[in-house]
Scaffold this active site. Structure first.
Site, mmCIF file in Angstrom:
data_model
loop_
_atom_site.group_PDB
_atom_site.id
_atom_site.type_symbol
_atom_site.label_atom_id
_atom_site.label_comp_id
_atom_site.label_asym_id
_atom_site.label_seq_id
_atom_site.Cartn_x
_atom_site.Cartn_y
_atom_site.Cartn_z
ATOM 1 N N HIS A 1 0.818 -1.126 -0.005
ATOM 2 C CA HIS A 1 0.070 0.097 0.032
ATOM 3 C C HIS A 1 0.949 1.363 0.002
ATOM 4 O O HIS A 1 1.989 1.265 0.103
ATOM 5 C CB HIS A 1 -0.962 -0.071 1.235
ATOM 6 C CG HIS A 1 -0.290 0.176 2.468
ATOM 7 N ND1 HIS A 1 0.315 -1.225 3.130
ATOM 8 C CD2 HIS A 1 -0.149 1.144 3.361
ATOM 9 C CE1 HIS A 1 0.665 -0.965 4.252
ATOM 10 N NE2 HIS A 1 0.602 0.415 4.621
ATOM 11 N N THR B 1 2.200 4.349 -4.541
ATOM 12 C CA THR B 1 3.198 4.346 -5.690
ATOM 13 C C THR B 1 4.324 3.596 -5.294
ATOM 14 O O THR B 1 4.888 3.249 -4.092
ATOM 15 C CB THR B 1 3.749 5.771 -5.778
ATOM 16 O OG1 THR B 1 3.810 6.393 -4.412
ATOM 17 C CG2 THR B 1 2.679 6.691 -6.549
ATOM 18 N N ARG B 2 4.920 2.912 -6.205
ATOM 19 C CA ARG B 2 6.340 1.899 -6.249
ATOM 20 C C ARG B 2 7.072 2.487 -7.449
ATOM 21 O O ARG B 2 6.497 2.589 -8.488
ATOM 22 C CB ARG B 2 5.944 0.511 -6.481
ATOM 23 C CG ARG B 2 5.137 0.020 -5.232
ATOM 24 C CD ARG B 2 5.970 -0.256 -3.967
ATOM 25 N NE ARG B 2 5.556 -0.616 -2.795
ATOM 26 C CZ ARG B 2 4.672 -0.099 -1.754
ATOM 27 N NH1 ARG B 2 4.248 1.231 -1.868
ATOM 28 N NH2 ARG B 2 4.307 -0.840 -0.778
ATOM 29 N N LYS C 1 6.517 12.404 -1.935
ATOM 30 C CA LYS C 1 6.578 11.287 -0.920
ATOM 31 C C LYS C 1 8.013 10.842 -0.822
ATOM 32 O O LYS C 1 8.626 10.889 -1.927
ATOM 33 C CB LYS C 1 5.458 10.134 -1.587
ATOM 34 C CG LYS C 1 5.527 8.928 -0.749
ATOM 35 C CD LYS C 1 4.623 7.896 -1.487
ATOM 36 C CE LYS C 1 5.117 6.582 -1.103
ATOM 37 N NZ LYS C 1 4.502 5.532 -1.665
ATOM 38 N N HIS D 1 15.012 3.853 2.794
ATOM 39 C CA HIS D 1 15.163 2.355 2.147
ATOM 40 C C HIS D 1 15.805 1.402 3.434
ATOM 41 O O HIS D 1 15.422 0.295 3.835
ATOM 42 C CB HIS D 1 15.702 2.343 0.827
ATOM 43 C CG HIS D 1 15.925 0.727 0.552
ATOM 44 N ND1 HIS D 1 14.732 0.096 0.219
ATOM 45 C CD2 HIS D 1 17.094 0.079 0.217
ATOM 46 C CE1 HIS D 1 15.093 -1.272 -0.305
ATOM 47 N NE2 HIS D 1 16.640 -1.117 -0.143
ATOM 48 N N CYS E 1 4.318 0.518 6.767
ATOM 49 C CA CYS E 1 4.333 -0.636 5.958
ATOM 50 C C CYS E 1 5.396 -1.591 6.447
ATOM 51 O O CYS E 1 6.116 -1.338 7.311
ATOM 52 C CB CYS E 1 4.664 -0.060 4.497
ATOM 53 S SG CYS E 1 3.918 -1.219 3.264
ATOM 54 N N LYS F 1 7.890 -3.792 -8.348
ATOM 55 C CA LYS F 1 8.108 -3.563 -9.745
ATOM 56 C C LYS F 1 8.103 -4.808 -10.667
ATOM 57 O O LYS F 1 7.694 -4.924 -11.804
ATOM 58 C CB LYS F 1 9.505 -2.875 -10.174
ATOM 59 C CG LYS F 1 10.693 -3.559 -9.675
ATOM 60 C CD LYS F 1 11.952 -2.802 -9.970
ATOM 61 C CE LYS F 1 12.053 -1.595 -8.812
ATOM 62 N NZ LYS F 1 12.143 -2.211 -7.437
HETATM 63 C C1 LIG Z 1 6.991 1.423 2.091
HETATM 64 C C2 LIG Z 1 7.413 0.569 1.016
HETATM 65 C C3 LIG Z 1 8.154 0.985 -0.140
HETATM 66 C C4 LIG Z 1 8.410 0.027 -1.337
HETATM 67 N N1 LIG Z 1 9.034 0.676 -2.309
HETATM 68 C C5 LIG Z 1 8.943 -0.051 -3.446
HETATM 69 C C6 LIG Z 1 9.387 0.523 -4.801
HETATM 70 O O1 LIG Z 1 9.645 1.759 -5.052
HETATM 71 N N2 LIG Z 1 9.497 -0.639 -5.734
HETATM 72 C C7 LIG Z 1 9.282 -1.781 -5.748
HETATM 73 O O2 LIG Z 1 9.737 -2.414 -6.604
HETATM 74 N N3 LIG Z 1 9.324 -2.454 -4.436
HETATM 75 C C8 LIG Z 1 8.866 -1.555 -3.305
HETATM 76 N N4 LIG Z 1 8.471 -2.066 -2.221
HETATM 77 C C9 LIG Z 1 8.495 -3.588 -2.120
HETATM 78 C C10 LIG Z 1 7.123 -4.204 -2.564
HETATM 79 O O3 LIG Z 1 5.985 -3.343 -2.259
HETATM 80 C C11 LIG Z 1 7.461 -5.557 -2.060
HETATM 81 O O4 LIG Z 1 8.514 -6.216 -2.400
HETATM 82 C C12 LIG Z 1 6.180 -6.449 -2.575
HETATM 83 O O5 LIG Z 1 4.788 -5.709 -2.235
HETATM 84 C C13 LIG Z 1 5.963 -7.740 -1.818
HETATM 85 O O6 LIG Z 1 5.023 -8.597 -2.395
HETATM 86 P P1 LIG Z 1 4.348 -9.740 -1.472
HETATM 87 O O7 LIG Z 1 3.445 -10.568 -2.607
HETATM 88 O O8 LIG Z 1 5.358 -10.845 -1.106
HETATM 89 O O9 LIG Z 1 3.544 -9.254 -0.062
HETATM 90 P P2 LIG Z 1 2.216 -8.724 -0.081
HETATM 91 O O10 LIG Z 1 1.936 -7.736 -1.351
HETATM 92 O O11 LIG Z 1 2.012 -8.210 1.087
HETATM 93 O O12 LIG Z 1 1.311 -10.008 -0.250
HETATM 94 C C14 LIG Z 1 1.366 -11.191 0.876
HETATM 95 C C15 LIG Z 1 0.137 -11.329 0.959
HETATM 96 O O13 LIG Z 1 -0.095 -12.387 1.776
HETATM 97 C C16 LIG Z 1 -1.308 -12.544 2.493
HETATM 98 N N5 LIG Z 1 -1.063 -13.383 3.700
HETATM 99 C C17 LIG Z 1 -0.163 -13.166 4.766
HETATM 100 N N6 LIG Z 1 -0.379 -14.468 5.517
HETATM 101 C C18 LIG Z 1 -1.623 -14.976 5.058
HETATM 102 C C19 LIG Z 1 -2.237 -16.001 5.706
HETATM 103 N N7 LIG Z 1 -1.820 -16.929 6.662
HETATM 104 N N8 LIG Z 1 -3.214 -16.826 4.886
HETATM 105 C C20 LIG Z 1 -3.397 -16.240 3.751
HETATM 106 N N9 LIG Z 1 -2.842 -14.978 3.306
HETATM 107 C C21 LIG Z 1 -1.860 -14.442 4.108
HETATM 108 C C22 LIG Z 1 -1.104 -10.957 3.165
HETATM 109 O O14 LIG Z 1 -2.610 -10.606 3.618
HETATM 110 C C23 LIG Z 1 -0.750 -10.341 1.649
HETATM 111 O O15 LIG Z 1 -2.094 -9.898 0.958
HETATM 112 C C24 LIG Z 1 8.248 -1.324 -1.036
HETATM 113 C C25 LIG Z 1 7.528 -2.006 0.155
HETATM 114 C C26 LIG Z 1 7.306 -0.929 0.913
HETATM 115 C C27 LIG Z 1 6.741 -1.396 2.579
#
Ligand SMILES: Cc1cc2nc3c(=O)[nH]c(=O)nc-3n(C[C@H](O)[C@H](O)[C@H](O)COP(=O)(O)OP(=O)(O)OC[C@H]3O[C@@H](n4cnc5c(N)ncnc54)[C@H](O)[C@@H]3O)c2cc1C
Length: 369
Positions: free
Chosen positions: A44, A47-48, A259, A263, A306, A339
């Site tokens: 959330h 933006t990324r 914003k 990192h 986050c 990304k």
């Molecule tokens: C502040 C911030 C800035 C960032 N900036 C960048 C950027 O500029 N560029 C970039 O490329 N990346 C950026 N990132 C990193 C990027 O957002 C993450 O690497 C990416 O979103 C990770 O994806 P994910 O699928 O692992 O996690 P998520 O998108 O969080 O998905 C994991 C999902 O698993 C679900 N879940 C967890 N446990 C369970 C369970 N027991 N049962 C069922 N569901 C479950 C959660 O509800 C969630 O929806 C940033 C991250 C943050 C926090």
């Protein structure tokens, strides 16, 4: 009903994987503890940044370029503007290793990249002030993804293709075997294969593997800013690499404000507990950075919290689990994964359907730990 694949965690990676797998003709059940896009995970904050000339490693470039192609396709499929081409300025001292890898990545893959010295940086973007030794590696074709809209778009497409998306259902247990059994509070689901991409919660779900994952509390904030200096038409997204600190930020988009986030650093957290709310102590390092490098940015508007899910080497984990040829884990995106989520969704789908991805996952294998 038995599924071909269950996806545990339908966030950034899981929702994209649900779409690509369902499109490949598989019966898919994607289960999430919340209702993605949501504010409890890693995806959330509006933006990324998306960059292709990659400072974290030249090996990432093919994945970044594939991701960009898939983001463009997604924009057409849902008829929404998801990728804003603001350009990204990677700024640091002229001997900074990250900036050098950006330049190396651009050279190897023939990507457009402009190198600006300190004077040129401050002339092009009067909102930035840098020291004499600093340079910018500016990638004009890169930009900013609208993060929640991207997750929502893959959700819409996955459901349209026939994926079952189970929301507000937390997975409590996963039993491995030829048939994988996934248990939530109310149901048990069965499938031939499983992808576990539960972000910060993956370590707990896969306790027996003791994955080297460290969930970290991160903060970011919006500040008032003059549009002429910091608006999207005049200012790029950026990463500023200092010797021991790294800040990234975004121009004011649709007047939302400037914003910025830091990192590196952050405290380890228990993903089951609510994160400490953003407070004034979180602004100290941001203000200090802004006072030096972007002194015309105005007062704080709002801040949020986050999570990052870190690995020790900050490279991702995308691999089959040891001894489990039908279970894949995708996690540890270490604050730079979003990304790639379009391309990683496609990669995960290929691992299920073909047993291996078309682009290499060598850098992301578990046996490196
Ligand atoms: C502040 C911030 C800035 C960032 N900036 C960048 C950027 O500029 N560029 C970039 O490329 N990346 C950026 N990132 C990193 C990027 O957002 C993450 O690497 C990416 O979103 C990770 O994806 P994910 O699928 O692992 O996690 P998520 O998108 O969080 O998905 C994991 C999902 O698993 C679900 N879940 C967890 N446990 C369970 C369970 N027991 N049962 C069922 N569901 C479950 C959660 O509800 C969630 O929806 C940033 C991250 C943050 C926090």
């Amino acid at each position: 009903m038995k599924f071909d694949c269950i996806i545990v965690g339908a966030g950034s990676m899981g929702m994209a994987a649900a779409y690509f797998l369902t499109k490949a003709g598989k019966r898919v059940c994607a289960i999430d503890a919340f209702n993605p896009p949501h504010t409890n995970g890693n995806h959330h904050g509006e933006t990324r940044i998306i960059r292709y000339a990659y400072g974290e490693g030249v090996e990432y470039v093919p994945l970044a370029l594939r991701a960009a192609t898939l983001w463009q396709q997604l924009e057409q499929q849902v008829n929404k503007h998801l990728l804003l081409r603001t350009g990204v300025a990677n700024i640091g001292d002229n001997d900074n290793p990250f900036i050098h890898t950006v330049i190396e990545s651009a050279k190897k893959y023939d990507l457009p990249l402009e190198i600006l010295n300190a004077e040129e940086i401050m002339k092009r973007w009067p909102g930035i002030q840098v020291g004499d030794n600093m340079i910018a590696a500016f990638e004009p074709t890169s930009g900013v993804l609208r993060v929640e809209d991207c997750v929502a778009a893959y959700k819409e497409l996955a459901i349209n293709e026939g994926a079952k998306v189970r929301i507000n259902e937390s997975v409590q247990h996963i039993a491995f075997g030829n048939t994988v059994k996934v248990t939530t509070a109310n149901n048990t689901y069965e499938a031939d294969s499983c992808i576990i991409c539960a972000g910060a919660w993956t370590k707990k779900l896969l306790q027996q593997y003791n994955l080297p994952l460290n969930p970290i509390r991160k903060t970011f904030a919006w500040f008032e800013a003059e549009e002429a200096l910091y608006g999207e038409a005049n200012f790029p997204a950026f990463a500023v690499e200092l010797s021991n600190e790294c800040y990234y930020g975004f121009p004011s988009i649709n007047g939302a404000g400037f914003k910025i986030g830091r990192h590196d650093g952050g405290e380890t957290v228990n993903p089951d507990k609510a994160l400490r709310e953003f407070d004034v102590s979180d602004t100290a390092d941001l203000r200090q950075f802004l006072a030096t490098y972007m002194p015309q940015v105005g007062t704080l508007k709002e801040g949020k919290v986050c999570k990052y899910t870190m690995t020790p080497d900050e490279h991702f984990i995308i691999d089959f689990l040891p001894e489990q040829s039908n279970v894949i884990v995708a996690t540890g995106f270490s604050g730079h994964g979003f990304k790639f989520s379009s391309a990683i969704g496609e990669m995960l789908a290929q691992m299920v359907t073909d047993g291996k991805p078309q682009l290499s996952n060598e850098l992301f294998k578990l046996n490196r730990f």
